[in-house]
Design a protein around this motif. Structure first.
Motif, PDB file in Angstrom:
ATOM      1  N   GLU A   1      26.033   8.958 -74.399  1.00 18.30           N
ATOM      2  CA  GLU A   1      26.315   7.548 -73.917  1.00 18.30           C
ATOM      3  C   GLU A   1      27.213   7.670 -72.941  1.00 18.30           C
ATOM      4  O   GLU A   1      28.157   8.415 -73.080  1.00 18.30           O
ATOM      5  CB  GLU A   1      26.971   6.751 -75.411  1.00 18.30           C
ATOM      6  N   VAL A   2      27.177   6.632 -72.172  1.00 19.06           N
ATOM      7  CA  VAL A   2      27.990   6.572 -70.758  1.00 19.06           C
ATOM      8  C   VAL A   2      28.723   5.228 -70.763  1.00 19.06           C
ATOM      9  O   VAL A   2      29.646   5.145 -70.038  1.00 19.06           O
ATOM     10  CB  VAL A   2      26.996   7.001 -69.405  1.00 19.06           C
ATOM     11  N   ILE A   3      27.975   4.227 -71.212  1.00 19.25           N
ATOM     12  CA  ILE A   3      28.389   2.757 -70.901  1.00 19.25           C
ATOM     13  C   ILE A   3      28.173   1.896 -72.168  1.00 19.25           C
ATOM     14  O   ILE A   3      27.340   2.107 -72.990  1.00 19.25           O
ATOM     15  CB  ILE A   3      27.594   2.172 -69.982  1.00 19.25           C
TER      16      ILE A   3
ATOM     17  N   ARG B   1      25.894  -3.469 -76.213  1.00 23.94           N
ATOM     18  CA  ARG B   1      24.634  -2.745 -75.681  1.00 23.94           C
ATOM     19  C   ARG B   1      25.237  -1.457 -75.271  1.00 23.94           C
ATOM     20  O   ARG B   1      26.421  -1.054 -74.811  1.00 23.94           O
ATOM     21  CB  ARG B   1      24.436  -3.559 -74.353  1.00 23.94           C
ATOM     22  N   ILE B   2      24.461  -0.472 -75.376  1.00 20.47           N
ATOM     23  CA  ILE B   2      24.874   0.908 -75.035  1.00 20.47           C
ATOM     24  C   ILE B   2      23.794   1.531 -74.136  1.00 20.47           C
ATOM     25  O   ILE B   2      22.537   1.667 -74.118  1.00 20.47           O
ATOM     26  CB  ILE B   2      24.790   1.822 -76.353  1.00 20.47           C
TER      27      ILE B   2
ATOM     28  N   LYS C   1      19.712   6.550 -68.441  1.00 24.53           N
ATOM     29  CA  LYS C   1      19.430   5.107 -68.217  1.00 24.53           C
ATOM     30  C   LYS C   1      18.698   4.237 -69.156  1.00 24.53           C
ATOM     31  O   LYS C   1      18.627   3.094 -69.122  1.00 24.53           O
ATOM     32  CB  LYS C   1      18.520   5.031 -66.933  1.00 24.53           C
ATOM     33  N   LYS C   2      18.524   5.100 -70.312  1.00 25.14           N
ATOM     34  CA  LYS C   2      17.856   4.154 -71.458  1.00 25.14           C
ATOM     35  C   LYS C   2      19.211   3.288 -72.141  1.00 25.14           C
ATOM     36  O   LYS C   2      20.089   3.918 -72.215  1.00 25.14           O
ATOM     37  CB  LYS C   2      17.429   5.156 -72.323  1.00 25.14           C
TER      38      LYS C   2
END
Length: 225
Positions: A41-43, A55-56, A61-62
């Motif tokens: 996870e990045v965001i 929202r994850i 980019k998924k």
């Protein structure tokens, strides 16, 4: 000691519609240790308002999202709890539907004071409301006070009143100095050549905190039967 989510992310955006968190570099292992994330996870995005949609976004980019009304597995509920507690409690950002409070929480993060009104309503348990919205239950008033102290708030007793219905109302002053500002002032002070520099640093830290508490405080309202 396992880190909290707030220590693993930075705030990329805090506007009227959402809060966006970005995972810090090289923190993926710590993210996995929280027990519900995969480490890719990045965001994290929390939408403000009635639904508070999560929202994850992953490094591929998924992305996937769900709101508080969506039926999800336990793992997703844990993710929601960690993200919302990180933003709303640890970072002290309001995400409800009160537009005035949303604008207030869109403050410059360098500001030294965060102000709120807290109600402690005592029955069998302590019912806590923050900014006139439900916050949570605590077993005792001391537990509730300790909770806010752990979040970095400074509390001091102001006065006590009894309402017409016989409810005892205890007022507390609450203020939250910005630790980054204090550390910046301390670092600046260490440049000064002085043989008793250690004692001067301690004195400066106390003075800064005292000054912050005097310049801006807010009441915590405690209702006791």
């Amino acid at each position: 000691m396992m880190k909290k989510l707030c220590e693993l992310v930075t705030i990329e955006e805090n506007n009227e519609n959402c809060v966006v968190l970005k995972v810090k570099p090289n923190k993926r292992l710590e993210l996995i240790k929280l027990g519900c994330f995969n480490g890719n996870e990045v965001i994290f995005v929390l939408t403000k308002g009635d639904d508070e949609t999560i929202r994850i976004i992953e490094d591929s980019k998924k992305s996937y999202s769900w709101d508080r009304h969506t039926l999800v597995v336990d793992n997703m509920n844990v993710k929601r709890q960690l993200i919302t507690e990180c933003i709303i409690r640890d970072m002290d950002i309001y995400c409800g539907k009160n537009k005035k409070l949303i604008l207030k929480s869109m403050r410059d993060l360098s500001e030294p004071i965060v102000e709120h009104t807290i109600k402690f309503i005592l029955s069998r348990k302590v019912d806590v409301h923050k900014d006139d919205e439900y916050y949570g239950f605590f077993d005792t008033i001391n537990d509730a006070k300790l909770h806010f102290e752990k979040l970095g708030f400074h509390l001091s007793f102001k006065e006590m009143k009894v309402t017409q219905t016989g409810v005892v109302v205890c007022y507390f002053k609450i203020s939250k100095p910005n630790k980054k500002i204090i550390r910046k002032q301390l670092l600046k002070h260490t440049i000064i050549k002085n043989s008793s520099i250690y004692s001067n640093i301690i004195e400066l830290e106390v003075n800064i905190i005292d000054k912050v508490n005097k310049t801006s405080v807010v009441d915590i309202t405690t209702h006791c039967k």
